[in-house]
Design an enzyme around this catalytic site. Structure first.
Site, short mmCIF file in Angstrom:
data_model
loop_
_atom_site.label_atom_id
_atom_site.label_comp_id
_atom_site.label_asym_id
_atom_site.label_seq_id
_atom_site.Cartn_x
_atom_site.Cartn_y
_atom_site.Cartn_z
N ASP A 131 0.81 -1.22 0.00
CA ASP A 131 0.00 0.00 0.00
C ASP A 131 0.84 1.27 0.00
OD1 ASP A 131 -2.10 -1.75 0.23
OD2 ASP A 131 -2.91 -0.88 2.07
N HIS B 14 3.73 -2.39 3.03
CA HIS B 14 3.75 -1.03 2.47
C HIS B 14 5.03 -0.78 1.70
CE1 HIS B 14 0.91 -0.91 5.82
NE2 HIS B 14 0.30 0.07 5.18
#
Length: 279
Positions: A102, A247
């Site tokens: 992400d 991430h």
């Protein structure tokens, strides 16, 4: 969202998310019988039999617990009536795992993740923020060329339940436009920042042709717990069908890059197939 703003934004929403987590538990964010704009109930699995619930997911102050209770065996373009909960795992045959990243793309960390995935010939999902993607379109193109799935993670990583419908629509549609302009196709999947969904976001996502995807295993790599801790969380949580959250932006993600180089060969050696949804 730029790096310094994104990191500060995460810290500032901790208390808000904690409150929203309580609200979600009480049913404020999710209601299984929520009707669509046309009044129809959310679709149920096509088989008519109850789907097996996924393993419990520990709540954190940063991420709201994914609320998915089941997932249909088939995935198709979302149209009203819309879903009331996101997918958090995939019921596929074999030992399959989905890796997701992400907040990017970030030219400091995304290339390292792409390089490792390329080395091991596996694909992943990247949920990108529009204001990061618009400045790093070359990385978007590299993701697509390597066979990865590019999803929508809003424009500026806001807390969606705090926004009016017009702002939610803007956050999602602007990001889809950047992806479509760059790759020639709009995204088919989206993820709410902080895992904070609401009924309006599901409706707008469906109107934009996207399915909602949460996760099963949260590495909590945003806290920078150390490379070995991230690796342990992935390997301990590994089982067929899980979706792993990591991430590639939003702060110092060097630990996330290093962790992938360690746990990816470990997953492959354990017989797992790293895959992405195709629809």
């Amino acid at each position: 969202m730029k790096m310094d703003q994104m990191l500060l934004g995460r810290r500032s929403v901790l208390r808000i998310v904690a409150c929203l987590g309580a609200a979600a538990t009480a049913g404020a964010l999710f209601t299984e019988q929520d009707p669509s704009p046309g009044g129809a109930a959310a679709p149920r699995p096509a088989t008519g039999a109850p789907a097996a619930a996924g393993p419990p997911v520990k709540e954190s102050a940063y991420r709201l617990q994914p609320m998915t209770a089941d997932a249909p065996p088939r995935f198709r373009r979302a149209l009203p009536p819309v879903r009331s909960r996101p997918f958090e795992r995939f019921q596929e045959a074999g030992r399959s795992i989905v890796l997701t990243f992400d907040d990017g793309p970030d030219p400091r960390y995304t290339p390292g993740i792409l390089s490792t995935l390329r080395e091991y010939h596996v694909n992943a999902m990247f949920f990108v923020c529009g204001e990061m993607a618009t400045d790093n379109r070359d990385l978007l193109r590299q993701m697509a060329e390597d066979g990865h799935v590019v999803g929508n993670h809003t424009w500026s990583h806001p807390l969606i339940p705090k926004l009016p419908p017009s702002k939610i629509r803007g956050e999602l549609s602007r990001t889809s436009e950047v992806i479509e302009q760059t790759l020639g196709a709009a995204p088919l999947w989206y993820r709410a920042p902080y895992g904070a969904w609401n009924r309006v976001s599901f409706e707008i996502g469906a109107e934009l042709g996207m399915e909602p995807l949460a996760w099963t295993v949260d590495t909590l790599d945003w806290t920078e717990p150390g490379t070995r801790t991230i690796v342990r969380r992935v390997l301990d949580g590994a089982e067929p069908g899980v979706v792993v959250l990591s991430h590639d932006a939003g702060g110092d993600r060097s630990q996330s890059v290093a962790a992938l180089r360690s746990y990816l060969p470990g997953l492959l050696d354990a017989g797992y197939h790293i895959t992405v949804p195709r629809r």
